[in-house]
Design an enzyme around this catalytic site. Structure first.
Site, PDB file in Angstrom:
ATOM      1  N   GLU A 221     -52.452   1.774 -26.853  1.00  0.00           N
ATOM      2  CA  GLU A 221     -52.246   0.589 -26.007  1.00  0.00           C
ATOM      3  C   GLU A 221     -52.452   0.923 -24.540  1.00  0.00           C
ATOM      4  O   GLU A 221     -53.092   0.180 -23.795  1.00  0.00           O
ATOM      5  CB  GLU A 221     -50.818   0.047 -26.196  1.00  0.00           C
ATOM      6  CG  GLU A 221     -50.498  -0.406 -27.602  1.00  0.00           C
ATOM      7  CD  GLU A 221     -49.914   0.708 -28.457  1.00  0.00           C
ATOM      8  OE1 GLU A 221     -50.382   1.877 -28.360  1.00  0.00           O
ATOM      9  OE2 GLU A 221     -48.990   0.424 -29.230  1.00  0.00           O
TER      10      GLU A 221
ATOM     11  N   CYS B  79     -44.674   1.538 -28.545  1.00  0.00           N
ATOM     12  CA  CYS B  79     -43.539   2.319 -28.032  1.00  0.00           C
ATOM     13  C   CYS B  79     -43.026   1.707 -26.724  1.00  0.00           C
ATOM     14  O   CYS B  79     -43.667   0.839 -26.113  1.00  0.00           O
ATOM     15  CB  CYS B  79     -43.954   3.776 -27.820  1.00  0.00           C
ATOM     16  SG  CYS B  79     -44.920   4.061 -26.327  1.00  0.00           S
TER      17      CYS B  79
ATOM     18  N   CYS C 103     -45.333   1.972 -23.587  1.00  0.00           N
ATOM     19  CA  CYS C 103     -46.442   1.009 -23.601  1.00  0.00           C
ATOM     20  C   CYS C 103     -45.946  -0.393 -23.268  1.00  0.00           C
ATOM     21  O   CYS C 103     -46.626  -1.156 -22.580  1.00  0.00           O
ATOM     22  CB  CYS C 103     -47.137   1.015 -24.957  1.00  0.00           C
ATOM     23  SG  CYS C 103     -48.121   2.521 -25.222  1.00  0.00           S
TER      24      CYS C 103
ATOM     25  N   GLU D  50     -54.788  12.456 -28.692  1.00  0.00           N
ATOM     26  CA  GLU D  50     -53.765  13.510 -28.691  1.00  0.00           C
ATOM     27  C   GLU D  50     -54.302  14.803 -28.085  1.00  0.00           C
ATOM     28  O   GLU D  50     -55.502  14.959 -27.843  1.00  0.00           O
ATOM     29  CB  GLU D  50     -53.268  13.728 -30.131  1.00  0.00           C
ATOM     30  CG  GLU D  50     -52.573  12.478 -30.667  1.00  0.00           C
ATOM     31  CD  GLU D  50     -51.926  12.676 -32.027  1.00  0.00           C
ATOM     32  OE1 GLU D  50     -52.141  13.723 -32.669  1.00  0.00           O
ATOM     33  OE2 GLU D  50     -51.198  11.758 -32.446  1.00  0.00           O
TER      34      GLU D  50
ATOM     35  N   CYS E 277     -51.026   6.972 -25.888  1.00  0.00           N
ATOM     36  CA  CYS E 277     -51.058   5.941 -26.922  1.00  0.00           C
ATOM     37  C   CYS E 277     -52.295   5.049 -26.767  1.00  0.00           C
ATOM     38  O   CYS E 277     -52.856   4.906 -25.676  1.00  0.00           O
ATOM     39  CB  CYS E 277     -49.835   5.036 -26.804  1.00  0.00           C
ATOM     40  SG  CYS E 277     -48.280   5.817 -27.220  1.00  0.00           S
TER      41      CYS E 277
HETATM   42  N1  THU Z   1     -48.914   5.861 -30.886  1.00  0.00           N
HETATM   43  C1  THU Z   1     -49.687   4.918 -30.296  1.00  0.00           C
HETATM   44  O1  THU Z   1     -50.862   5.140 -30.009  1.00  0.00           O
HETATM   45  N2  THU Z   1     -49.126   3.712 -30.048  1.00  0.00           N
HETATM   46  C2  THU Z   1     -47.849   3.389 -30.351  1.00  0.00           C
HETATM   47  O2  THU Z   1     -47.407   2.304 -30.025  1.00  0.00           O
HETATM   48  C3  THU Z   1     -46.992   4.326 -31.049  1.00  0.00           C
HETATM   49  C4  THU Z   1     -47.537   5.688 -31.246  1.00  0.00           C
HETATM   50  C5  THU Z   1     -49.505   7.156 -31.157  1.00  0.00           C
HETATM   51  C6  THU Z   1     -48.965   8.281 -30.368  1.00  0.00           C
HETATM   52  C7  THU Z   1     -49.288   9.458 -31.252  1.00  0.00           C
HETATM   53  O3  THU Z   1     -50.631   9.850 -31.012  1.00  0.00           O
HETATM   54  C8  THU Z   1     -49.193   8.901 -32.644  1.00  0.00           C
HETATM   55  O4  THU Z   1     -49.307   7.488 -32.504  1.00  0.00           O
HETATM   56  C9  THU Z   1     -47.912   9.249 -33.371  1.00  0.00           C
HETATM   57  O5  THU Z   1     -46.815   8.925 -32.628  1.00  0.00           O
END
Ligand code: THU
Length: 160
Positions: free
Chosen positions: A75, A112, A115, A64, A73
């Site tokens: 993935e 998400c 991804c 982040e 993310c």
């Molecule tokens: N996030 C992921 O890394 N992968 C996902 O498939 C869904 C969300 C992360 C993004 C963000 O850093 C945190 O999870 C909250 O949304």
């Protein structure tokens, strides 16, 4: 007019021990990957691990940023690292775990939409199905190909 319904099947497991041993190994890699998650803003830590055709495993975790949209993310971090460092080697499976405070949630961590689109690209590029493993400590889902989590995929064929 006609109504068409989709039939999507996937496997559900209630513990890691029930899973295929290779899937178990990849889930453990994703759990290790989660340790690298940097998520001070959401507090939600995600780990992902990609298995390549040659047996290489590439880990990724969510990263982040104070400027929220600059985050990535787990993935995509894993898939982009895999493609950048092992170009052209097909991806065979991707395991995902997630939870607040570096815990693993009991329910599966579902990727998400962005991804999923990236998974679709690498599945097409690799020319073989990409298995998706969404793991939670009380429930895990295994999908045998990206189409099962992203119907009506947009790919470069749509542009022709
Ligand atoms: N996030 C992921 O890394 N992968 C996902 O498939 C869904 C969300 C992360 C993004 C963000 O850093 C945190 O999870 C909250 O949304």
């Amino acid at each position: 007019m006609k109504t068409i319904s989709l039939d999507i099947s996937y496997e559900e497991y209630s513990s890691i021990e029930e899973m295929d041993p290779r899937d178990q190994d990849l889930v453990r890699e994703a759990i290790e990957a989660q340790k690298g998650s940097y998520a001070p803003y959401s507090g939600f830590n995600v780990g992902a691990a990609v298995l390549l055709e040659d047996g290489t495993v590439v880990r990724g975790s969510n990263q982040e940023n104070a400027a929220y949209p600059s985050s990535l993310c787990a993935e995509r971090t894993a898939m982009f690292a895999a493609s950048a460092n092992h170009p052209g080697v097909p991806m065979e499976a991707l395991a995902i775990v997630g939870g607040f405070g570096h815990q693993i949630a009991p329910t599966p961590c579902a990727p998400c939409g962005a991804c999923r689109q990236v998974m679709a690209e690498y599945q097409t590029l690799g020319g073989k199905p990409l298995r998706i493993i969404m793991f939670g400590t009380h429930k895990a889902w295994v999908f045998s190909r990206v189409e099962d989590i992203l119907p009506f995929i947009f790919d470069s064929f749509n542009e022709k």
